[in-house]
Design a protein around this motif. Structure first.
Motif, PDB file in Angstrom:
ATOM      1  N   ASN A  20       0.829  -1.212   0.000  1.00 37.63           N
ATOM      2  CA  ASN A  20       0.000   0.000   0.000  1.00 37.63           C
ATOM      3  C   ASN A  20       0.861   1.259   0.000  1.00 37.63           C
ATOM      4  OD1 ASN A  20      -2.425  -1.432  -0.010  1.00 37.63           O
ATOM      5  ND2 ASN A  20      -2.559  -1.476   2.219  1.00 37.63           N
ATOM      6  N   LEU A  21       1.940   1.270   0.790  1.00 35.17           N
ATOM      7  CA  LEU A  21       2.816   2.440   0.823  1.00 35.17           C
ATOM      8  C   LEU A  21       3.561   2.641  -0.493  1.00 35.17           C
ATOM      9  CD1 LEU A  21       4.329   2.301   4.426  1.00 35.17           C
ATOM     10  CD2 LEU A  21       2.800   4.054   3.477  1.00 35.17           C
ATOM     11  N   GLN A  22       3.875   1.553  -1.183  1.00 36.44           N
ATOM     12  CA  GLN A  22       4.530   1.706  -2.481  1.00 36.44           C
ATOM     13  C   GLN A  22       3.591   2.369  -3.482  1.00 36.44           C
ATOM     14  OE1 GLN A  22       5.765  -2.417  -2.881  1.00 36.44           O
ATOM     15  NE2 GLN A  22       7.886  -1.815  -2.553  1.00 36.44           N
ATOM     16  N   ALA A  23       2.291   2.108  -3.357  1.00 34.49           N
ATOM     17  CA  ALA A  23       1.307   2.732  -4.246  1.00 34.49           C
ATOM     18  C   ALA A  23       0.998   4.166  -3.818  1.00 34.49           C
ATOM     19  CB  ALA A  23       0.017   1.900  -4.269  1.00 34.49           C
ATOM     20  N   ASN A  24       0.971   4.409  -2.494  1.00 37.00           N
ATOM     21  CA  ASN A  24       0.700   5.741  -1.961  1.00 37.00           C
ATOM     22  C   ASN A  24       1.568   5.929  -0.716  1.00 37.00           C
ATOM     23  OD1 ASN A  24      -0.219   8.122  -0.906  1.00 37.00           O
ATOM     24  ND2 ASN A  24      -2.339   7.479  -0.663  1.00 37.00           N
ATOM     25  N   PRO A  25       2.719   6.592  -0.834  1.00 36.61           N
ATOM     26  CA  PRO A  25       3.670   6.664   0.273  1.00 36.61           C
ATOM     27  C   PRO A  25       3.269   7.558   1.450  1.00 36.61           C
ATOM     28  CG  PRO A  25       4.491   7.877  -1.614  1.00 36.61           C
ATOM     29  CD  PRO A  25       3.225   7.190  -2.053  1.00 36.61           C
ATOM     30  N   ASP A  26       2.185   8.318   1.328  1.00 37.41           N
ATOM     31  CA  ASP A  26       1.765   9.176   2.425  1.00 37.41           C
ATOM     32  C   ASP A  26       0.976   8.374   3.456  1.00 37.41           C
ATOM     33  OD1 ASP A  26       2.992  11.313   1.219  1.00 37.41           O
ATOM     34  OD2 ASP A  26       1.150  12.077   0.317  1.00 37.41           O
ATOM     35  N   ALA A  27       1.321   8.553   4.742  1.00 42.18           N
ATOM     36  CA  ALA A  27       0.679   7.804   5.820  1.00 42.18           C
ATOM     37  C   ALA A  27       0.667   8.657   7.082  1.00 42.18           C
ATOM     38  CB  ALA A  27       1.432   6.494   6.059  1.00 42.18           C
TER      39      ALA A  27
ATOM     40  N   VAL B 153       3.587  11.243   7.639  1.00 41.19           N
ATOM     41  CA  VAL B 153       4.882  10.759   7.170  1.00 41.19           C
ATOM     42  C   VAL B 153       4.798  10.387   5.692  1.00 41.19           C
ATOM     43  CG1 VAL B 153       5.656   9.909   9.430  1.00 41.19           C
ATOM     44  CG2 VAL B 153       4.387   8.382   7.915  1.00 41.19           C
ATOM     45  N   ARG B 154       5.958  10.323   5.078  1.00 39.81           N
ATOM     46  CA  ARG B 154       6.086   9.817   3.713  1.00 39.81           C
ATOM     47  C   ARG B 154       7.084   8.674   3.765  1.00 39.81           C
ATOM     48  NH1 ARG B 154       5.809  13.566  -0.958  1.00 39.81           N
ATOM     49  NH2 ARG B 154       3.676  12.873  -0.704  1.00 39.81           N
ATOM     50  N   ALA B 155       6.695   7.539   3.187  1.00 39.37           N
ATOM     51  CA  ALA B 155       7.513   6.326   3.242  1.00 39.37           C
ATOM     52  C   ALA B 155       8.375   6.173   1.996  1.00 39.37           C
ATOM     53  CB  ALA B 155       6.606   5.109   3.375  1.00 39.37           C
ATOM     54  N   ARG B 156       9.539   5.572   2.221  1.00 38.95           N
ATOM     55  CA  ARG B 156      10.414   5.198   1.118  1.00 38.95           C
ATOM     56  C   ARG B 156      11.295   4.055   1.602  1.00 38.95           C
ATOM     57  NH1 ARG B 156      15.461   6.765   2.264  1.00 38.95           N
ATOM     58  NH2 ARG B 156      15.735   8.470   3.754  1.00 38.95           N
ATOM     59  N   ALA B 157      11.814   3.290   0.656  1.00 37.44           N
ATOM     60  CA  ALA B 157      12.737   2.206   0.998  1.00 37.44           C
ATOM     61  C   ALA B 157      14.142   2.768   1.125  1.00 37.44           C
ATOM     62  CB  ALA B 157      12.697   1.125  -0.077  1.00 37.44           C
ATOM     63  N   ALA B 158      14.834   2.380   2.189  1.00 36.02           N
ATOM     64  CA  ALA B 158      16.247   2.750   2.336  1.00 36.02           C
ATOM     65  C   ALA B 158      17.053   1.940   1.335  1.00 36.02           C
ATOM     66  CB  ALA B 158      16.715   2.464   3.757  1.00 36.02           C
ATOM     67  N   GLU B 159      18.080   2.549   0.804  1.00 34.59           N
ATOM     68  CA  GLU B 159      18.930   1.855  -0.176  1.00 34.59           C
ATOM     69  C   GLU B 159      20.398   2.068   0.162  1.00 34.59           C
ATOM     70  OE1 GLU B 159      17.862   3.050  -4.127  1.00 34.59           O
ATOM     71  OE2 GLU B 159      15.776   2.446  -3.873  1.00 34.59           O
TER      72      GLU B 159
ATOM     73  N   ARG C   3       6.383  14.774   7.117  1.00 32.02           N
ATOM     74  CA  ARG C   3       5.918  15.623   6.008  1.00 32.02           C
ATOM     75  C   ARG C   3       4.937  16.635   6.568  1.00 32.02           C
ATOM     76  NH1 ARG C   3       0.703  14.080   4.133  1.00 32.02           N
ATOM     77  NH2 ARG C   3       0.165  12.017   4.898  1.00 32.02           N
ATOM     78  N   ALA C   4       4.767  17.720   5.867  1.00 33.69           N
ATOM     79  CA  ALA C   4       3.817  18.765   6.295  1.00 33.69           C
ATOM     80  C   ALA C   4       2.396  18.238   6.168  1.00 33.69           C
ATOM     81  CB  ALA C   4       3.990  20.010   5.436  1.00 33.69           C
ATOM     82  N   GLY C   5       1.538  18.637   7.058  1.00 37.45           N
ATOM     83  CA  GLY C   5       0.140  18.246   6.972  1.00 37.45           C
ATOM     84  C   GLY C   5      -0.129  17.068   7.808  1.00 37.45           C
TER      85      GLY C   5
END
Length: 156
Positions: A93-100, A111-117, A154-156
Protein backbone atom coordinates in the motif's frame (compact mmCIF):
# COMPACT_ATOMS: atom_id res chain seq x y z
CA UNK A 1 31.71 -26.28 6.92
CA UNK A 2 30.11 -28.36 4.15
CA UNK A 3 28.17 -26.87 1.26
CA UNK A 4 24.98 -28.51 2.57
CA UNK A 5 25.28 -26.86 5.98
CA UNK A 6 23.01 -23.86 6.50
CA UNK A 7 22.65 -21.82 9.65
CA UNK A 8 19.63 -23.01 11.61
CA UNK A 9 16.69 -20.64 11.29
CA UNK A 10 15.43 -19.43 14.67
CA UNK A 11 12.07 -20.79 15.78
CA UNK A 12 8.97 -18.90 14.71
CA UNK A 13 5.44 -19.55 15.95
CA UNK A 14 2.96 -20.74 13.32
CA UNK A 15 1.75 -18.12 10.84
CA UNK A 16 -1.83 -18.21 12.21
CA UNK A 17 -0.48 -17.36 15.67
CA UNK A 18 1.52 -14.37 14.42
CA UNK A 19 -1.50 -13.01 12.51
CA UNK A 20 -3.75 -13.52 15.55
CA UNK A 21 -1.27 -11.80 17.87
CA UNK A 22 -1.15 -8.69 15.67
CA UNK A 23 -4.97 -8.66 15.37
CA UNK A 24 -5.22 -8.78 19.17
CA UNK A 25 -2.66 -5.97 19.37
CA UNK A 26 -4.77 -3.81 17.03
CA UNK A 27 -7.89 -4.63 19.07
CA UNK A 28 -6.11 -3.70 22.30
CA UNK A 29 -5.13 -0.39 20.72
CA UNK A 30 -8.76 0.34 19.77
CA UNK A 31 -10.21 -0.82 23.10
CA UNK A 32 -7.83 1.26 25.23
CA UNK A 33 -7.59 4.32 23.01
CA UNK A 34 -3.93 3.51 22.41
CA UNK A 35 -2.93 3.59 26.09
CA UNK A 36 -1.54 0.03 26.32
CA UNK A 37 -0.72 -1.14 22.81
CA UNK A 38 2.18 1.13 21.88
CA UNK A 39 5.71 1.16 23.30
CA UNK A 40 8.38 3.78 22.85
CA UNK A 41 11.58 2.68 21.14
CA UNK A 42 14.78 2.99 23.18
CA UNK A 43 18.41 2.44 22.15
CA UNK A 44 18.10 -1.07 23.66
CA UNK A 45 14.82 -2.17 22.05
CA UNK A 46 12.42 -1.44 19.24
CA UNK A 47 9.04 0.10 20.02
CA UNK A 48 5.57 -0.31 18.54
CA UNK A 49 3.65 2.29 16.58
CA UNK A 50 0.37 2.53 14.73
CA UNK A 51 0.73 3.35 11.06
CA UNK A 52 -2.33 4.20 8.98
CA UNK A 53 -1.88 3.72 5.24
CA UNK A 54 -4.26 4.05 2.29
CA UNK A 55 -5.36 0.80 0.66
CA UNK A 56 -3.98 0.56 -2.88
CA UNK A 57 -7.21 -0.94 -4.27
CA UNK A 58 -9.90 0.18 -1.83
CA UNK A 59 -8.61 3.70 -1.10
CA UNK A 60 -9.69 3.13 2.53
CA UNK A 61 -7.58 3.77 5.61
CA UNK A 62 -5.77 0.63 6.81
CA UNK A 63 -4.23 0.79 10.30
CA UNK A 64 -1.42 -1.57 11.26
CA UNK A 65 0.69 -1.96 14.40
CA UNK A 66 4.41 -2.17 13.56
CA UNK A 67 7.72 -2.38 15.32
CA UNK A 68 9.86 0.72 14.76
CA UNK A 69 13.14 2.41 15.62
CA UNK A 70 14.05 6.09 15.51
CA UNK A 71 16.75 7.67 13.36
CA UNK A 72 16.93 11.39 13.99
CA UNK A 73 13.59 12.88 12.89
CA UNK A 74 12.72 9.71 10.94
CA UNK A 75 11.12 6.48 12.06
CA UNK A 76 12.02 3.23 10.35
CA UNK A 77 10.62 -0.28 10.28
CA UNK A 78 11.12 -3.57 8.44
CA UNK A 79 8.74 -4.88 5.78
CA UNK A 80 9.07 -8.44 7.05
CA UNK A 81 5.53 -9.88 6.85
CA UNK A 82 5.99 -11.73 10.15
CA UNK A 83 9.08 -13.29 8.56
CA UNK A 84 6.80 -15.09 6.09
CA UNK A 85 7.19 -14.97 2.33
CA UNK A 86 6.12 -11.98 0.29
CA UNK A 87 5.73 -8.34 1.17
CA UNK A 88 3.23 -7.25 3.82
CA UNK A 89 0.08 -5.54 2.52
CA UNK A 90 0.93 -2.31 4.34
CA UNK A 91 4.23 -2.04 2.41
CA UNK A 92 2.51 -2.73 -0.92
CA UNK A 93 0.00 0.00 0.00
CA UNK A 94 2.82 2.44 0.82
CA UNK A 95 4.53 1.71 -2.48
CA UNK A 96 1.31 2.73 -4.25
CA UNK A 97 0.70 5.74 -1.96
CA UNK A 98 3.67 6.66 0.27
CA UNK A 99 1.76 9.18 2.43
CA UNK A 100 0.68 7.80 5.82
CA UNK A 101 0.06 8.76 9.45
CA UNK A 102 2.19 7.44 12.33
CA UNK A 103 1.29 7.40 16.03
CA UNK A 104 3.77 6.29 18.68
CA UNK A 105 4.38 7.08 22.36
CA UNK A 106 5.94 10.47 22.15
CA UNK A 107 4.28 11.74 19.03
CA UNK A 108 2.18 11.52 15.95
CA UNK A 109 2.71 12.95 12.52
CA UNK A 110 2.09 12.72 8.83
CA UNK A 111 4.88 10.76 7.17
CA UNK A 112 6.09 9.82 3.71
CA UNK A 113 7.51 6.33 3.24
CA UNK A 114 10.41 5.20 1.12
CA UNK A 115 12.74 2.21 1.00
CA UNK A 116 16.25 2.75 2.34
CA UNK A 117 18.93 1.86 -0.18
CA UNK A 118 22.67 1.31 -0.24
CA UNK A 119 24.68 2.61 2.71
CA UNK A 120 21.55 3.91 4.45
CA UNK A 121 19.96 0.45 4.27
CA UNK A 122 23.09 -1.14 5.73
CA UNK A 123 23.33 1.43 8.53
CA UNK A 124 19.67 1.09 9.54
CA UNK A 125 19.82 -2.72 9.28
CA UNK A 126 22.81 -2.67 11.66
CA UNK A 127 20.87 -0.44 14.09
CA UNK A 128 17.97 -2.90 14.05
CA UNK A 129 20.36 -5.82 14.51
CA UNK A 130 21.44 -4.26 17.84
CA UNK A 131 18.00 -5.05 19.27
CA UNK A 132 17.26 -8.30 17.40
CA UNK A 133 20.08 -10.83 17.59
CA UNK A 134 18.44 -13.26 15.13
CA UNK A 135 17.64 -10.61 12.49
CA UNK A 136 19.99 -11.96 9.82
CA UNK A 137 18.89 -15.56 10.38
CA UNK A 138 15.20 -14.65 10.09
CA UNK A 139 15.85 -12.62 6.94
CA UNK A 140 17.89 -15.46 5.41
CA UNK A 141 14.85 -17.73 5.77
CA UNK A 142 12.87 -15.59 3.29
CA UNK A 143 13.31 -15.55 -0.46
CA UNK A 144 11.77 -12.04 -0.49
CA UNK A 145 14.23 -9.26 0.40
CA UNK A 146 13.28 -7.42 3.60
CA UNK A 147 12.92 -3.71 2.90
CA UNK A 148 13.95 -1.16 5.50
CA UNK A 149 11.13 1.39 5.33
CA UNK A 150 11.98 4.97 6.27
CA UNK A 151 9.10 7.19 7.43
CA UNK A 152 10.08 10.82 6.96
CA UNK A 153 8.06 13.71 8.47
CA UNK A 154 5.92 15.62 6.01
CA UNK A 155 3.82 18.77 6.30
CA UNK A 156 0.14 18.25 6.97
Amino acid sequence: MSENHRPKRPWLPPRWFIRTAWAVHRGLYRATGGRFALQRATPERWGTMRLTVTGRRSGRERPVILAYREDGPNLFTLAMNGWGEGHPAWWLNLQANPDAHAVWPGGERAVRARAAEGAEHERLWALWRETSKDLDAFAAGRSTPTAVVVLEPRAG
